[in-house]
Design a protein around this motif. Structure first.
Motif, PDB file in Angstrom:
ATOM      1  N   LEU A  86      45.782  39.527 135.329  1.00  0.00           N
ATOM      2  CA  LEU A  86      45.322  38.832 134.344  1.00  0.00           C
ATOM      3  C   LEU A  86      44.186  39.464 133.749  1.00  0.00           C
ATOM      4  CD1 LEU A  86      45.513  35.122 136.010  1.00  0.00           C
ATOM      5  CD2 LEU A  86      47.213  36.315 134.194  1.00  0.00           C
ATOM      6  N   PRO A  87      43.976  39.668 132.307  1.00  0.00           N
ATOM      7  CA  PRO A  87      42.776  39.955 131.795  1.00  0.00           C
ATOM      8  C   PRO A  87      41.364  39.148 131.853  1.00  0.00           C
ATOM      9  CG  PRO A  87      44.177  39.393 130.024  1.00  0.00           C
ATOM     10  CD  PRO A  87      44.802  39.092 131.220  1.00  0.00           C
ATOM     11  N   VAL A  88      40.361  39.787 132.151  1.00  0.00           N
ATOM     12  CA  VAL A  88      39.150  38.931 132.319  1.00  0.00           C
ATOM     13  C   VAL A  88      38.653  38.929 130.894  1.00  0.00           C
ATOM     14  CG1 VAL A  88      36.898  38.772 133.307  1.00  0.00           C
ATOM     15  CG2 VAL A  88      38.784  39.353 134.678  1.00  0.00           C
ATOM     16  N   GLU A  89      38.415  37.885 130.276  1.00  0.00           N
ATOM     17  CA  GLU A  89      38.164  37.947 128.803  1.00  0.00           C
ATOM     18  C   GLU A  89      36.624  37.869 128.678  1.00  0.00           C
ATOM     19  OE1 GLU A  89      39.750  37.925 126.072  1.00  0.00           O
ATOM     20  OE2 GLU A  89      41.547  38.225 127.220  1.00  0.00           O
ATOM     21  N   SER A  90      35.788  37.179 129.583  1.00  0.00           N
ATOM     22  CA  SER A  90      34.442  37.384 129.868  1.00  0.00           C
ATOM     23  C   SER A  90      33.952  36.973 131.175  1.00  0.00           C
ATOM     24  CB  SER A  90      33.736  36.262 128.728  1.00  0.00           C
ATOM     25  OG  SER A  90      34.075  35.108 129.193  1.00  0.00           O
ATOM     26  N   GLY A  91      32.684  37.369 131.490  1.00  0.00           N
ATOM     27  CA  GLY A  91      32.184  37.095 132.695  1.00  0.00           C
ATOM     28  C   GLY A  91      30.665  37.620 132.703  1.00  0.00           C
ATOM     29  N   LEU A  92      29.736  37.547 133.775  1.00  0.00           N
ATOM     30  CA  LEU A  92      28.541  37.923 133.992  1.00  0.00           C
ATOM     31  C   LEU A  92      28.642  39.376 133.655  1.00  0.00           C
ATOM     32  CD1 LEU A  92      25.690  37.194 134.562  1.00  0.00           C
ATOM     33  CD2 LEU A  92      26.338  37.627 137.089  1.00  0.00           C
ATOM     34  N   PRO A  93      27.946  40.121 132.836  1.00  0.00           N
ATOM     35  CA  PRO A  93      27.959  41.184 132.431  1.00  0.00           C
ATOM     36  C   PRO A  93      27.692  42.335 133.847  1.00  0.00           C
ATOM     37  CG  PRO A  93      27.150  40.431 130.624  1.00  0.00           C
ATOM     38  CD  PRO A  93      27.137  39.250 131.679  1.00  0.00           C
ATOM     39  N   ALA A  94      26.843  42.198 134.437  1.00  0.00           N
ATOM     40  CA  ALA A  94      26.317  42.778 135.571  1.00  0.00           C
ATOM     41  C   ALA A  94      27.376  42.716 136.779  1.00  0.00           C
ATOM     42  CB  ALA A  94      24.954  42.217 136.360  1.00  0.00           C
ATOM     43  N   TYR A  95      28.215  41.640 136.646  1.00  0.00           N
ATOM     44  CA  TYR A  95      29.286  41.565 137.892  1.00  0.00           C
ATOM     45  C   TYR A  95      30.428  42.373 137.337  1.00  0.00           C
ATOM     46  CZ  TYR A  95      33.139  40.137 140.878  1.00  0.00           C
ATOM     47  OH  TYR A  95      33.812  40.029 141.970  1.00  0.00           O
ATOM     48  N   LEU A  96      30.628  42.526 136.147  1.00  0.00           N
ATOM     49  CA  LEU A  96      31.913  43.260 135.444  1.00  0.00           C
ATOM     50  C   LEU A  96      31.532  44.603 135.594  1.00  0.00           C
ATOM     51  CD1 LEU A  96      32.788  40.938 132.568  1.00  0.00           C
ATOM     52  CD2 LEU A  96      33.811  41.025 134.817  1.00  0.00           C
ATOM     53  N   ASP A  97      30.348  45.175 135.413  1.00  0.00           N
ATOM     54  CA  ASP A  97      29.890  46.398 135.562  1.00  0.00           C
ATOM     55  C   ASP A  97      29.890  46.863 136.986  1.00  0.00           C
ATOM     56  OD1 ASP A  97      29.101  46.645 132.832  1.00  0.00           O
ATOM     57  OD2 ASP A  97      27.108  46.378 133.360  1.00  0.00           O
ATOM     58  N   TRP A  98      29.561  45.847 137.924  1.00  0.00           N
ATOM     59  CA  TRP A  98      29.768  46.278 139.312  1.00  0.00           C
ATOM     60  C   TRP A  98      31.189  46.368 139.715  1.00  0.00           C
ATOM     61  CZ3 TRP A  98      32.350  43.398 143.294  1.00  0.00           C
ATOM     62  CH2 TRP A  98      32.224  43.865 144.389  1.00  0.00           C
ATOM     63  N   VAL A  99      32.110  45.577 139.185  1.00  0.00           N
ATOM     64  CA  VAL A  99      33.720  45.960 139.439  1.00  0.00           C
ATOM     65  C   VAL A  99      33.837  47.235 139.105  1.00  0.00           C
ATOM     66  CG1 VAL A  99      35.775  45.209 138.676  1.00  0.00           C
ATOM     67  CG2 VAL A  99      34.253  43.415 139.290  1.00  0.00           C
ATOM     68  N   ARG A 100      33.520  47.643 137.819  1.00  0.00           N
ATOM     69  CA  ARG A 100      33.766  48.821 136.983  1.00  0.00           C
ATOM     70  C   ARG A 100      33.443  50.108 138.106  1.00  0.00           C
ATOM     71  NH1 ARG A 100      32.017  46.107 132.558  1.00  0.00           N
ATOM     72  NH2 ARG A 100      33.906  45.146 131.415  1.00  0.00           N
ATOM     73  N   ALA A 101      32.079  50.019 138.606  1.00  0.00           N
ATOM     74  CA  ALA A 101      31.528  51.040 139.293  1.00  0.00           C
ATOM     75  C   ALA A 101      32.162  51.178 140.701  1.00  0.00           C
ATOM     76  CB  ALA A 101      30.005  50.773 139.643  1.00  0.00           C
ATOM     77  N   GLU A 102      32.591  50.214 141.262  1.00  0.00           N
ATOM     78  CA  GLU A 102      33.071  50.112 142.411  1.00  0.00           C
ATOM     79  C   GLU A 102      34.574  50.627 142.581  1.00  0.00           C
ATOM     80  OE1 GLU A 102      31.872  49.262 145.945  1.00  0.00           O
ATOM     81  OE2 GLU A 102      30.066  49.630 144.544  1.00  0.00           O
ATOM     82  N   THR A 103      35.318  50.623 141.127  1.00  0.00           N
ATOM     83  CA  THR A 103      36.549  51.088 141.363  1.00  0.00           C
ATOM     84  C   THR A 103      36.829  52.353 140.621  1.00  0.00           C
ATOM     85  OG1 THR A 103      36.985  49.780 139.214  1.00  0.00           O
ATOM     86  CG2 THR A 103      37.515  48.958 141.539  1.00  0.00           C
ATOM     87  N   ALA A 104      35.804  53.102 140.295  1.00  0.00           N
ATOM     88  CA  ALA A 104      35.400  54.314 139.547  1.00  0.00           C
ATOM     89  C   ALA A 104      36.256  55.262 140.490  1.00  0.00           C
ATOM     90  CB  ALA A 104      34.259  54.803 139.081  1.00  0.00           C
ATOM     91  N   ALA A 105      37.184  56.096 139.723  1.00  0.00           N
ATOM     92  CA  ALA A 105      38.268  56.704 140.474  1.00  0.00           C
ATOM     93  C   ALA A 105      37.384  58.377 141.007  1.00  0.00           C
ATOM     94  CB  ALA A 105      39.349  57.430 139.465  1.00  0.00           C
TER      95      ALA A 105
END
Length: 105
Positions: A86-105
């Motif tokens: 499911l796409p995440v439409e919105s969320g705490l920006p810092a948390y979403l940035d953390w998800v992106r950073a932790e899953t960076a290939a």
């Protein structure tokens, strides 16, 4: 990179925790929540089934989803695992940035 919330169910807590560890170790998920058991009712191979399963919530990105799907198919004990993103439409920006950073290939 857009963030996804991915859902699956596993037959027992041990399998759910093993999947969670694998996904985070491989950096295809930033975080995996293993929830309390639930009762699932479904039809499988023409028969009504009622089973206890452990829901799992997985946070990843759209870019990492193919690798996450491959890992789930490899580790999941079911022949046909439920895997819904499911796409995440919105969320705490810092948390979403953390998800992106932790899953960076």
């Amino acid at each position: 990179m857009s963030v996804l919330l991915v859902l699956t169910n596993l037959p027992d807590r041990g399998a759910a925790e093993a999947l969670a560890r694998t996904l985070v170790e491989r950096r295809v998920a930033a975080c995996v929540n293993v929830l309390s058991p639930c009762r699932s009712t479904y039809r499988w191979e023409g028969k009504l089934q009622v089973d206890e399963e452990h829901p799992v919530l997985i946070k990843t990105t759209r870019e990492r989803y193919p690798a996450l799907e491959a890992a789930v198919r490899e580790v999941h004990p079911y022949d046909l695992p439920e895997l819904i993103a499911l796409p995440v439409e919105s969320g705490l920006p810092a948390y979403l940035d953390w998800v992106r950073a932790e899953t960076a290939a």
